[in-house]
Design a protein around this motif. Structure first.
Motif: not given
Length: 279
Positions: A174-188
């Motif tokens: 769950m923590g991994r998903k939170e971080v990846i989704e946050t970074v993906k949003e900042l990137n996109e």
């Protein structure tokens, strides 16, 4: 695409070590991309992270970030302002007694005026969806929340590039998903360039481009699909196939008529749902 980072013929050798950690490495990082650098422990990934931020200096070759060279002492702080790093262990990154204080720490070091600092703190915490925890004590947060606060501390400094140095390796799913989704949003959505240093190919599958490191050298690069379909290369690099790719291959062997290889779980689920809908 605009080239933000240039690494040219870079080698690095730690003191009292017989072998170079990096050897004649050349690569480029482009504005707005998500680049994943993958490799087994000892491949040179984390050494490269420290070189990109000027924490280490090459023993040969040159690194420049937006035209600033890490070889020039008077340009090192310009490099560090542009490259923010989120490290592996979230508990080792906190210096403040609250989320607000922790995000403020880096801004204070850069001498940001107080009024601007307050605004940057609130904006960066909001951008990682942690506004509700801005006055919370960091040690009360989950692993994923701690890493999102660490990301907030970085983006408050307005870098051009964020490096995730195995930043999800100590987190639960769950923590991994939170971080990846946050970074993906900042990137996109905001165009922040992301470099993900990882051995997790599921994480790397979300990147635009992947570089495979072996024994201090870049052995291959391409899109995740291009790189991950080279099973022999991944085995030589000490990397396992992504779970979704292995599962898809196993399903094909069982007679499931999948049309191609799927490198992310989302792709595989969509393909299986389509087959199910077709009856």
């Amino acid at each position: 695409m605009k080239e933000l980072i240039t690494v040219r013929d870079v080698s690095f050798q730690y003191p009292n070590e017989d072998k170079e950690a990096l050897r004649n490495l050349s690569l480029s990082v482009y504005k707005g991309e998500w680049l994943a650098i993958v490799g087994h422990n000892g491949s040179g990934k984390s050494t490269l992270t420290k070189l990109l931020n000027g924490l280490l200096l090459p023993t040969a070759g040159e690194i420049s970030v937006e035209g600033y060279s890490t070889a020039k002492e008077d340009e090192l702080w310009d490099v560090r302002r542009r490259v923010g790093i989120v490290f592996q262990n979230p508990d080792n990154q906190f210096v403040g007694t609250s989320v607000r204080d922790d995000v403020a720490f880096g801004l204070e070091n850069f001498g940001v005026p107080r009024d601007e600092m307050i605004q940057r703190i609130e904006d960066s915490v909001r951008r990682v969806n942690m506004s509700a925890f801005i006055d919370a004590e960091p040690h009360h947060l989950s692993g994923g929340q701690k890493q999102r606060v660490a990301i907030a501390g970085i983006i408050a400094q307005k870098p051009s590039i964020i490096i995730l140095d195995e930043a999800t390796s100590m987190l639960d799913p769950m923590g991994r998903k939170e971080v990846i989704e946050t970074v993906k949003e900042l990137n996109e959505k905001e165009g922040i360039t992301v470099i993900s240093i990882t051995h997790d190919l599921e994480e790397a599958a979300k990147a635009d481009r992947v570089i495979v490191m072996m024994q201090g050298e870049a052995k291959s690069q391409g899109t995740p699909r291009e790189v991950f379909q080279n099973e022999q290369l991944l085995l030589e690099a000490g990397l396992d196939l992504p779970f979704s790719l292995k599962l898809g291959l196993a399903l094909k062997e069982q007679g499931v008529p999948l049309k191609e290889q799927y490198i992310t779980q989302e792709e595989l689920v969509d393909a299986l749902w389509t087959l199910h809908s077709q009856g």
